[in-house]
Write a protein that holds these residues in place. Structure first.
Motif, short mmCIF file in Angstrom:
data_model
loop_
_atom_site.label_atom_id
_atom_site.label_comp_id
_atom_site.label_asym_id
_atom_site.label_seq_id
_atom_site.Cartn_x
_atom_site.Cartn_y
_atom_site.Cartn_z
N GLN A 138 0.82 -1.21 0.00
CA GLN A 138 0.00 0.00 0.00
C GLN A 138 0.86 1.26 0.00
O GLN A 138 0.59 2.21 -0.74
N ARG A 139 1.89 1.27 0.83
CA ARG A 139 2.78 2.43 0.87
C ARG A 139 3.46 2.64 -0.49
O ARG A 139 3.57 3.77 -0.98
N GLU A 140 3.93 1.55 -1.09
CA GLU A 140 4.61 1.65 -2.39
C GLU A 140 3.68 2.24 -3.44
O GLU A 140 4.06 3.14 -4.19
N LEU A 141 2.44 1.75 -3.52
CA LEU A 141 1.49 2.24 -4.53
C LEU A 141 1.12 3.70 -4.28
O LEU A 141 1.01 4.48 -5.23
N GLY A 171 1.56 11.97 -9.92
CA GLY A 171 0.53 13.00 -10.01
C GLY A 171 -0.89 12.49 -10.05
O GLY A 171 -1.81 13.21 -10.48
N TYR A 172 -1.11 11.27 -9.56
CA TYR A 172 -2.44 10.67 -9.61
C TYR A 172 -3.44 11.42 -8.73
O TYR A 172 -4.65 11.46 -9.02
N GLU A 227 -3.30 14.69 -8.06
CA GLU A 227 -3.41 16.10 -8.41
C GLU A 227 -4.81 16.40 -8.97
O GLU A 227 -5.52 15.49 -9.43
N VAL A 228 -5.20 17.66 -8.93
CA VAL A 228 -6.49 18.09 -9.49
C VAL A 228 -6.24 19.18 -10.52
O VAL A 228 -5.84 20.29 -10.16
N PRO A 229 -6.44 18.89 -11.82
CA PRO A 229 -6.81 17.59 -12.39
C PRO A 229 -5.62 16.62 -12.34
O PRO A 229 -4.48 17.03 -12.17
N ARG A 230 -5.91 15.33 -12.52
CA ARG A 230 -4.87 14.31 -12.43
C ARG A 230 -3.86 14.45 -13.56
O ARG A 230 -4.22 14.77 -14.69
N ASP A 231 -2.59 14.19 -13.20
CA ASP A 231 -1.51 14.24 -14.19
C ASP A 231 -1.27 12.88 -14.83
O ASP A 231 -0.47 12.76 -15.76
N CYS A 232 -1.92 11.83 -14.29
CA CYS A 232 -1.74 10.50 -14.86
C CYS A 232 -2.99 9.68 -14.61
O CYS A 232 -3.86 10.07 -13.84
N THR A 233 -3.05 8.52 -15.24
CA THR A 233 -4.18 7.61 -15.05
C THR A 233 -3.80 6.48 -14.12
O THR A 233 -2.62 6.28 -13.78
N GLU A 290 1.31 0.48 -14.28
CA GLU A 290 2.48 0.15 -15.09
C GLU A 290 3.77 0.45 -14.34
O GLU A 290 4.73 -0.34 -14.38
N ALA A 291 3.81 1.58 -13.64
CA ALA A 291 5.01 1.94 -12.87
C ALA A 291 5.28 0.95 -11.75
O ALA A 291 6.43 0.71 -11.38
N ALA A 292 4.22 0.34 -11.20
CA ALA A 292 4.37 -0.62 -10.11
C ALA A 292 4.56 -2.05 -10.62
O ALA A 292 4.86 -2.95 -9.84
N GLY A 293 4.33 -2.26 -11.93
CA GLY A 293 4.49 -3.59 -12.50
C GLY A 293 3.36 -4.53 -12.16
O GLY A 293 3.59 -5.74 -12.03
N ILE A 294 2.14 -4.00 -11.98
CA ILE A 294 0.99 -4.84 -11.66
C ILE A 294 -0.17 -4.44 -12.58
O ILE A 294 -0.11 -3.44 -13.29
N ASP A 295 -1.24 -5.24 -12.56
CA ASP A 295 -2.39 -4.91 -13.42
C ASP A 295 -3.22 -3.80 -12.78
O ASP A 295 -3.13 -3.52 -11.59
N LYS A 296 -4.06 -3.18 -13.60
CA LYS A 296 -4.82 -2.01 -13.16
C LYS A 296 -5.81 -2.35 -12.05
O LYS A 296 -6.01 -1.57 -11.11
N ALA A 297 -6.45 -3.51 -12.10
CA ALA A 297 -7.42 -3.90 -11.08
C ALA A 297 -6.76 -4.04 -9.71
O ALA A 297 -7.29 -3.59 -8.69
#
Length: 216
Positions: free
Chosen positions: A154-157, A165-166, A168-174, A180-187
């Motif tokens: 959880q801390r890593e994510l 920038g997830y 940020e308002v508005p978000r800088d990334c999806t 992808e940066a964490a090497g895991i699937d989106k779900a």
């Protein structure tokens, strides 16, 4: 960690006890201070309907060696002064638990906040008991330790999401970028982030007690 607020009756002879009892409608606030040899240099503010009278009394008190007004209004005065009253520093140095400014004084009693471990606060209470000064614990709040509150995942994510920038308002990334940066699937990224966020929110805004669970 525990955050506590204490109120303590000041001993006789200290200038702020004398003046706060004489001017019972006034609030004295010690904003910062430090010991300098046999005296203390302090930055303080008094709020009252008659600030000039309080300042005159303060300057006339034998414990005040020098007073320099820095800012004045109809309801208060901010000033820097030197005093021979150093009992506050003697008191806070004994349990080795620094007080948090401001320290406020009304009617001969000063109130202050402290943050520390249960053992440190118990040491402080023992010091107070030994001093013979009348005191009361006004509040006691357990604060969350985020080092143990969150799982490593959880801390890593959350750190990745902040960096990308997830939040940020508005978000800088999806969310896909974080995953992808964490090497895991989106779900999986979504689940871990939501659980981490929920723990942080619940620790800041505690509701009805519920057991904390270690989650992935």
């Amino acid at each position: 960690m525990i955050r506590a607020r204490f109120r303590i009756q000041l001993p006789d002879g200290i200038w702020v006890r004398t003046l706060s009892r004489r001017f019972s409608d006034a609030t004295f606030a010690l904003l910062s201070g430090y010991r300098s040899g046999e005296t203390a240099i302090e930055l303080g503010e008094v709020t009252t309907d008659a600030p000039d009278a309080v300042v005159d009394a303060l300057r006339a008190h034998p414990s005040i060696l020098e007073f320099e007004p820095l800012e004045s209004t109809e309801r208060g005065v901010l000033g820097k002064y030197e005093t021979t009253d150093t009992a506050l520093y003697d008191f806070v140095e004994e349990p080795s638990l620094p007080i948090e400014f401001p320290v406020t004084v009304r009617n001969g009693r000063f109130a202050f906040d402290l943050t520390g471990t249960r053992e440190e606060l118990e040491e402080l209470r023992a010091t107070l008991e030994a001093s013979g000064l009348a005191h009361e614990l006004q509040s006691l709040v357990h604060t969350a330790d985020t080092e143990t509150l969150l799982t490593d995942r959880q801390r890593e994510l959350l750190e990745i999401a902040i960096r990308e920038g997830y939040f940020e308002v508005p978000r800088d990334c999806t969310l896909a970028t974080v995953a992808e940066a964490a090497g895991i699937d989106k779900a999986t990224a979504s689940t871990v982030l939501r659980r981490g966020e929920a723990k942080l929110v619940k620790s800041a805004l505690p509701g009805p007690g519920r057991a904390d669970r270690r989650e992935p």
